[in-house]
Write an enzyme that holds these catalytic residues in place. Structure first.
Site, PDB file in Angstrom:
ATOM      1  N   HIS A  63       0.698  -0.457  -0.222  1.00 54.34           N
ATOM      2  CA  HIS A  63       0.090   0.206  -1.374  1.00 54.34           C
ATOM      3  C   HIS A  63       0.812  -0.250  -2.637  1.00 54.34           C
ATOM      4  O   HIS A  63       1.861  -0.901  -2.570  1.00 54.34           O
ATOM      5  CB  HIS A  63       0.113   1.723  -1.220  1.00 54.34           C
ATOM      6  CG  HIS A  63       1.479   2.352  -1.186  1.00 54.34           C
ATOM      7  ND1 HIS A  63       2.414   2.069  -0.215  1.00 54.34           N
ATOM      8  CD2 HIS A  63       2.059   3.278  -1.997  1.00 54.34           C
ATOM      9  CE1 HIS A  63       3.506   2.789  -0.428  1.00 54.34           C
ATOM     10  NE2 HIS A  63       3.324   3.522  -1.518  1.00 54.34           N
ATOM     11  N   HIS A  65       2.679   1.068  -5.020  1.00 54.69           N
ATOM     12  CA  HIS A  65       3.764   1.811  -5.666  1.00 54.69           C
ATOM     13  C   HIS A  65       4.929   0.845  -5.894  1.00 54.69           C
ATOM     14  O   HIS A  65       5.190  -0.036  -5.059  1.00 54.69           O
ATOM     15  CB  HIS A  65       4.200   3.000  -4.793  1.00 54.69           C
ATOM     16  CG  HIS A  65       3.420   4.254  -5.081  1.00 54.69           C
ATOM     17  ND1 HIS A  65       3.357   5.318  -4.210  1.00 54.69           N
ATOM     18  CD2 HIS A  65       2.666   4.606  -6.163  1.00 54.69           C
ATOM     19  CE1 HIS A  65       2.601   6.272  -4.731  1.00 54.69           C
ATOM     20  NE2 HIS A  65       2.171   5.857  -5.910  1.00 54.69           N
ATOM     21  N   ASP A  67       8.088   0.891  -5.582  1.00 55.20           N
ATOM     22  CA  ASP A  67       9.144   0.674  -4.586  1.00 55.20           C
ATOM     23  C   ASP A  67       8.673  -0.201  -3.421  1.00 55.20           C
ATOM     24  O   ASP A  67       9.464  -0.529  -2.532  1.00 55.20           O
ATOM     25  CB  ASP A  67       9.700   2.020  -4.071  1.00 55.20           C
ATOM     26  CG  ASP A  67       8.644   2.945  -3.502  1.00 55.20           C
ATOM     27  OD1 ASP A  67       7.534   3.004  -4.065  1.00 55.20           O
ATOM     28  OD2 ASP A  67       8.922   3.626  -2.492  1.00 55.20           O
ATOM     29  N   HIS A  68       7.392  -0.599  -3.435  1.00 61.76           N
ATOM     30  CA  HIS A  68       6.875  -1.448  -2.362  1.00 61.76           C
ATOM     31  C   HIS A  68       6.471  -2.847  -2.841  1.00 61.76           C
ATOM     32  O   HIS A  68       6.219  -3.724  -2.029  1.00 61.76           O
ATOM     33  CB  HIS A  68       5.677  -0.775  -1.676  1.00 61.76           C
ATOM     34  CG  HIS A  68       6.058   0.505  -1.006  1.00 61.76           C
ATOM     35  ND1 HIS A  68       6.180   0.631   0.362  1.00 61.76           N
ATOM     36  CD2 HIS A  68       6.407   1.711  -1.525  1.00 61.76           C
ATOM     37  CE1 HIS A  68       6.566   1.872   0.656  1.00 61.76           C
ATOM     38  NE2 HIS A  68       6.711   2.548  -0.471  1.00 61.76           N
ATOM     39  N   HIS A 143      -2.108   8.864   1.079  1.00 64.40           N
ATOM     40  CA  HIS A 143      -0.956   8.900   0.181  1.00 64.40           C
ATOM     41  C   HIS A 143      -1.473   9.245  -1.215  1.00 64.40           C
ATOM     42  O   HIS A 143      -2.666   9.476  -1.390  1.00 64.40           O
ATOM     43  CB  HIS A 143      -0.270   7.530   0.240  1.00 64.40           C
ATOM     44  CG  HIS A 143       1.079   7.462  -0.393  1.00 64.40           C
ATOM     45  ND1 HIS A 143       2.038   8.438  -0.237  1.00 64.40           N
ATOM     46  CD2 HIS A 143       1.647   6.509  -1.187  1.00 64.40           C
ATOM     47  CE1 HIS A 143       3.117   8.091  -0.917  1.00 64.40           C
ATOM     48  NE2 HIS A 143       2.916   6.928  -1.505  1.00 64.40           N
ATOM     49  N   ASP A 213       3.328   4.380   3.080  1.00 67.74           N
ATOM     50  CA  ASP A 213       3.716   5.775   2.936  1.00 67.74           C
ATOM     51  C   ASP A 213       2.494   6.621   3.260  1.00 67.74           C
ATOM     52  O   ASP A 213       1.383   6.262   2.898  1.00 67.74           O
ATOM     53  CB  ASP A 213       4.109   6.080   1.491  1.00 67.74           C
ATOM     54  CG  ASP A 213       5.328   5.301   1.011  1.00 67.74           C
ATOM     55  OD1 ASP A 213       5.903   4.528   1.799  1.00 67.74           O
ATOM     56  OD2 ASP A 213       5.688   5.433  -0.174  1.00 67.74           O
ATOM     57  N   HIS A 271      12.352   4.700   4.851  1.00 67.89           N
ATOM     58  CA  HIS A 271      11.825   5.222   3.582  1.00 67.89           C
ATOM     59  C   HIS A 271      12.516   6.553   3.269  1.00 67.89           C
ATOM     60  O   HIS A 271      11.888   7.553   2.911  1.00 67.89           O
ATOM     61  CB  HIS A 271      10.293   5.381   3.648  1.00 67.89           C
ATOM     62  CG  HIS A 271       9.646   5.474   2.288  1.00 67.89           C
ATOM     63  ND1 HIS A 271       9.446   6.677   1.642  1.00 67.89           N
ATOM     64  CD2 HIS A 271       9.173   4.532   1.444  1.00 67.89           C
ATOM     65  CE1 HIS A 271       8.859   6.453   0.472  1.00 67.89           C
ATOM     66  NE2 HIS A 271       8.689   5.159   0.327  1.00 67.89           N
TER      67      HIS A 271
HETATM   68 ZN   LIG Z   1       7.366   4.438  -1.130  1.00 70.22          ZN
HETATM   69 ZN   LIG Z   2       4.254   5.391  -2.178  1.00 75.06          ZN
END
Ligand SMILES: [Zn+2]
Ligand SMILES: [Zn+2]
Length: 308
Positions: A63, A65, A67-68, A143, A213, A271
Site C-alpha cells: 500500500h 503509506h 513507511d512502506h 487498512h 498492513d 511491523h
Molecule cells: Zn505500515
Molecule cells: Zn499502513
C-alpha cells in the site's frame, strides 16, 4: 544458494526508532530477489545483508503509506548509478504508479534501467506475477488506504527419478523429463510401465504469505491457506486492542489466531509499533494462540527449506 529464504530488512512501523527500519522484506527464490515494500533504510539493509540490487527484478507494494514506499526514490536513483542496466517491475495500484512515475521521472532521468509498472486492483484477488516455478497472488486487505497482501507459492516440483528402475525398464534419458513430470513410460513393445515404479513423490512445494498492513480479518484465513510461513503484521499488543481496531492494524494475539485458522506452519511477526521497546511480549501473546512463532528482527534470514 538458498532456495526460498525470507530476508527481513525492516520490521518497524511508521514512526522512526533506533531499533527498527520501516517495512521492507526480500523474498529470495532460486537466485532471484523479490522485494515486498521498500521503506527508508532498505538500501543500507540490502548492503548489510549482502543482497545485490542487480538481482532484484520485482518490487511488490502492499500500500502507499510512507513507511512502506519511501525507500523507493533512493533505490531508484542508485539504479541510475549501475552501468550494467536491467529491468525492474513495480507492482502497485494505479495511484501509486502515477505518484512514483513523477518521482522517478525527476530523480531517475536517463536511467539505464527499464522500469515497468504492473497495475494491481486493490479490490480483487489476482495473480501479480508468474513464471515456471513461482506464482505471486494478491489478497485484498482492510487498512486506512487500499492495501493487499501477497502469497508466494512455489509450483509443484517434479517427481524424483529412480535411476535404477529407469535403467531396469530401459527408459532412455530423453524421456526422463516426461517421467519426472508424472508420465508413464511405454516400451517399444507397447508395455506400459506405470510412473510410480520409476519415480518417488516430489518434495512438497513451499509457500510464503505476506500480510501487512491490515485490521484483523478472520475471514481471510481460507484465502491465505496452509502456507509454510505466514508473515502477519503484529503492530500492537493486547493492551492496545482498541487502538489496533481504530488504526486498522492487528495485535500479536490476532496474528497468532490467523496463523492457526489458516493452518500455517510458522508465523513471523513484525511491523512493531514504536511504543514498545521489548518484542518478547509479541512472541508470548502470539504463542498463546499458535505455538510456532518466529520473532522478527532486522537481518533475520528465514529459510523455508529448513523450517522444521
Ligand atoms: Zn505500515
Ligand atoms: Zn499502513
Amino acid at each position: 544458494m538458498a532456495d526460498f529464504t525470507i530476508h527481513t530488512l525492516g520490521c518497524g512501523s511508521a514512526r522512526p526508532t533506533t531499533r527498527h527500519n520501516p517495512s521492507a522484506t526480500v523474498v529470495e527464490f532460486r537466485n532471484n530477489l523479490f522485494m515486498v515494500d521498500c521503506g527508508e533504510g532498505a538500501q543500507k539493509a540490502l548492503l548489510q545483508q549482502h543482497l545485490k540490487i542487480s538481482r532484484l527484478g520485482h518490487i511488490f507494494l502492499t500500500h502507499m503509506h510512507g513507511d512502506h514506499v519511501l525507500g523507493l526514490p533512493g533505490l531508484i536513483s542508485t539504479l541510475g548509478l549501475q552501468d550494467t542496466g536491467g529491468e525492474l517491475t513495480i507492482h502497485t495500484f494505479a495511484d501509486g504508479a502515477s505518484i512514483l512515475k513523477d518521482i522517478f521521472n525527476y530523480f531517475g532521468r536517463n536511467l539505464p534501467y527499464d522500469i515497468r509498472f504492473n497495475i494491481l486492483d486493490p479490490k480483487r484477488e489476482e495473480v501479480a506475477f508468474e513464471n515456471k516455478a513461482l506464482t505471486v497472488r494478491t489478497l485484498p486487505l482492510c487498512h486506512r488506504v487500499p492495501a493487499v497482501g501477497f502469497v508466494f507459492e512455489e509450483k509443484p516440483r517434479q517427481r524424483h527419478l529412480n535411476r535404477e528402475m529407469c535403467d531396469f525398464h530401459g527408459v532412455p534419458t530423453s524421456q526422463f523429463n516426461n517421467v519426472k513430470g508424472g508420465m508413464d513410460f511405454v516400451r517399444p513393445d507397447g508395455t506400459v510401465v506405470p510412473n510410480e515404479r520409476l519415480t518417488s513423490p516430489a518434495t512438497p512445494s513451499l509457500s510464503y504469505a505476506h500480510i501487512s498492513d491490515t485490521i484483523h480479518l478472520p475471514e481471510l484465513a481460507d484465502r491465505i491457506g496452509p502456507v509454510d510461513l505466514l508473515f502477519h503484521e503484529t503492530t500492537y499488543l493486547d493492551s492496545e486492542l482498541d487502538m489496533a481496531r481504530r488504526n486498522y492494524h492487528t495485535t500479536a494475539r490476532q496474528a497468532g489466531e490467523m496463523a492457526r485458522r489458516c493452518g500455517a506452519r510458522w508465523l513471523l511477526t513484525g511491523h512493531y509499533s514504536s511504543r514498545y521497546d521489548n518484542e518478547e511480549e509479541f512472541r508470548r501473546q502470539a504463542m498463546e494462540e499458535f505455538p510456532n512463532v518466529i520473532l522478527n528482527r532486522e537481518g533475520l534470514r528465514t529459510d523455508l527449506t529448513r523450517l522444521p
